[in-house]
Design a protein around this motif. Structure first.
Motif, PDB file in Angstrom:
ATOM      1  N   ARG A  63      29.746  32.841  36.083  1.00 35.29           N
ATOM      2  CA  ARG A  63      28.591  33.699  36.360  1.00 35.29           C
ATOM      3  C   ARG A  63      28.549  34.244  37.786  1.00 35.29           C
ATOM      4  O   ARG A  63      27.493  34.508  38.326  1.00 35.29           O
ATOM      5  N   ILE A  64      29.717  34.404  38.376  1.00 37.05           N
ATOM      6  CA  ILE A  64      29.834  35.077  39.661  1.00 37.05           C
ATOM      7  C   ILE A  64      30.397  36.460  39.361  1.00 37.05           C
ATOM      8  O   ILE A  64      31.409  36.581  38.673  1.00 37.05           O
ATOM      9  N   VAL A  65      29.731  37.494  39.838  1.00 39.68           N
ATOM     10  CA  VAL A  65      30.195  38.860  39.592  1.00 39.68           C
ATOM     11  C   VAL A  65      30.555  39.525  40.904  1.00 39.68           C
ATOM     12  O   VAL A  65      29.987  39.215  41.952  1.00 39.68           O
ATOM     13  N   SER A  66      31.518  40.431  40.828  1.00 37.85           N
ATOM     14  CA  SER A  66      31.937  41.151  42.026  1.00 37.85           C
ATOM     15  C   SER A  66      31.636  42.631  41.871  1.00 37.85           C
ATOM     16  O   SER A  66      31.633  43.165  40.767  1.00 37.85           O
ATOM     17  N   ALA A  67      31.366  43.261  43.005  1.00 39.18           N
ATOM     18  CA  ALA A  67      31.172  44.709  43.057  1.00 39.18           C
ATOM     19  C   ALA A  67      32.174  45.236  44.070  1.00 39.18           C
ATOM     20  O   ALA A  67      32.044  44.954  45.271  1.00 39.18           O
ATOM     21  N   PRO A  68      33.218  45.929  43.595  1.00 37.19           N
ATOM     22  CA  PRO A  68      34.256  46.398  44.501  1.00 37.19           C
ATOM     23  C   PRO A  68      33.708  47.286  45.615  1.00 37.19           C
ATOM     24  O   PRO A  68      32.817  48.100  45.380  1.00 37.19           O
ATOM     25  N   GLY A  69      34.239  47.097  46.806  1.00 39.16           N
ATOM     26  CA  GLY A  69      33.885  47.938  47.940  1.00 39.16           C
ATOM     27  C   GLY A  69      35.044  48.870  48.247  1.00 39.16           C
ATOM     28  O   GLY A  69      36.038  48.894  47.531  1.00 39.16           O
ATOM     29  N   ALA A  70      34.912  49.616  49.325  1.00 39.21           N
ATOM     30  CA  ALA A  70      35.975  50.538  49.732  1.00 39.21           C
ATOM     31  C   ALA A  70      37.260  49.778  50.072  1.00 39.21           C
ATOM     32  O   ALA A  70      38.361  50.279  49.880  1.00 39.21           O
ATOM     33  N   THR A  71      37.105  48.552  50.577  1.00 42.21           N
ATOM     34  CA  THR A  71      38.239  47.685  50.885  1.00 42.21           C
ATOM     35  C   THR A  71      37.928  46.304  50.325  1.00 42.21           C
ATOM     36  O   THR A  71      36.758  46.011  50.017  1.00 42.21           O
ATOM     37  N   PRO A  72      38.913  45.438  50.199  1.00 44.63           N
ATOM     38  CA  PRO A  72      38.608  44.083  49.734  1.00 44.63           C
ATOM     39  C   PRO A  72      37.534  43.386  50.591  1.00 44.63           C
ATOM     40  O   PRO A  72      36.701  42.651  50.067  1.00 44.63           O
ATOM     41  N   ALA A  73      37.532  43.653  51.878  1.00 48.16           N
ATOM     42  CA  ALA A  73      36.535  43.038  52.759  1.00 48.16           C
ATOM     43  C   ALA A  73      35.121  43.509  52.442  1.00 48.16           C
ATOM     44  O   ALA A  73      34.147  42.816  52.755  1.00 48.16           O
ATOM     45  N   ASP A  74      35.002  44.670  51.813  1.00 51.50           N
ATOM     46  CA  ASP A  74      33.693  45.219  51.469  1.00 51.50           C
ATOM     47  C   ASP A  74      33.220  44.798  50.078  1.00 51.50           C
ATOM     48  O   ASP A  74      32.089  45.099  49.686  1.00 51.50           O
ATOM     49  N   THR A  75      34.059  44.141  49.316  1.00 46.29           N
ATOM     50  CA  THR A  75      33.678  43.660  47.990  1.00 46.29           C
ATOM     51  C   THR A  75      32.563  42.646  48.145  1.00 46.29           C
ATOM     52  O   THR A  75      32.613  41.786  49.016  1.00 46.29           O
ATOM     53  N   THR A  76      31.535  42.768  47.298  1.00 46.66           N
ATOM     54  CA  THR A  76      30.436  41.810  47.361  1.00 46.66           C
ATOM     55  C   THR A  76      30.396  40.984  46.086  1.00 46.66           C
ATOM     56  O   THR A  76      30.870  41.403  45.026  1.00 46.66           O
ATOM     57  N   PHE A  77      29.799  39.819  46.212  1.00 44.97           N
ATOM     58  CA  PHE A  77      29.730  38.865  45.111  1.00 44.97           C
ATOM     59  C   PHE A  77      28.298  38.387  44.968  1.00 44.97           C
ATOM     60  O   PHE A  77      27.587  38.231  45.960  1.00 44.97           O
ATOM     61  N   SER A  78      27.905  38.155  43.730  1.00 44.88           N
ATOM     62  CA  SER A  78      26.558  37.655  43.478  1.00 44.88           C
ATOM     63  C   SER A  78      26.566  36.793  42.225  1.00 44.88           C
ATOM     64  O   SER A  78      27.542  36.778  41.464  1.00 44.88           O
ATOM     65  N   PHE A  79      25.457  36.112  42.014  1.00 43.01           N
ATOM     66  CA  PHE A  79      25.295  35.242  40.856  1.00 43.01           C
ATOM     67  C   PHE A  79      24.601  36.020  39.752  1.00 43.01           C
ATOM     68  O   PHE A  79      23.589  36.682  39.990  1.00 43.01           O
ATOM     69  N   ALA A  80      25.141  35.960  38.549  1.00 38.85           N
ATOM     70  CA  ALA A  80      24.538  36.631  37.389  1.00 38.85           C
ATOM     71  C   ALA A  80      23.657  35.638  36.655  1.00 38.85           C
ATOM     72  O   ALA A  80      24.151  34.607  36.188  1.00 38.85           O
ATOM     73  N   GLU A  81      22.379  35.939  36.589  1.00 45.72           N
ATOM     74  CA  GLU A  81      21.443  35.043  35.882  1.00 45.72           C
ATOM     75  C   GLU A  81      21.838  34.886  34.418  1.00 45.72           C
ATOM     76  O   GLU A  81      21.737  33.823  33.863  1.00 45.72           O
TER      77      GLU A  81
END
Length: 85
Positions: A63-81
């Motif tokens: 239940r961890i989701v990623s949202a790709p950013g412009a670079t790998p360093a910009d990728t964000t991660f969050s918890f999916a309820e």
């Protein structure tokens, strides 16, 4: 000796993974690997944190989701309820 070193390395990664999961689950907004690493006082292991987050995001049951950013360093991660099916 090699087996013991491998066990110690694996234990370090698993310990870090527990911290990463706990932080992402409690976070109110998506965060980059660097932000997660800073929040858990592991800035020297930002790359490990990124790899752990990528692995968790690739496994829907975590239940961890990623949202790709412009670079790998910009990728964000969050918890999916809830897990999207």
């Amino acid at each position: 000796p090699g087996v013991e070193a491998g066990k110690k390395a694996a234990a370090a990664v698993l310990s870090l993974q527990v911290k990463v999961i706990a932080h992402v689950r409690s976070s109110l907004s998506p965060q980059s690997a660097a932000q997660v690493a800073a929040a858990i006082s592991e800035l020297n292991r930002t790359e490990w944190v990124y790899k752990i987050l990528q692995h968790l995001a690739a496994n829907p049951d975590r239940r961890i989701v990623s949202a790709p950013g412009a670079t790998p360093a910009d990728t964000t991660f969050s918890f999916a309820e809830e897990i999207a099916e």
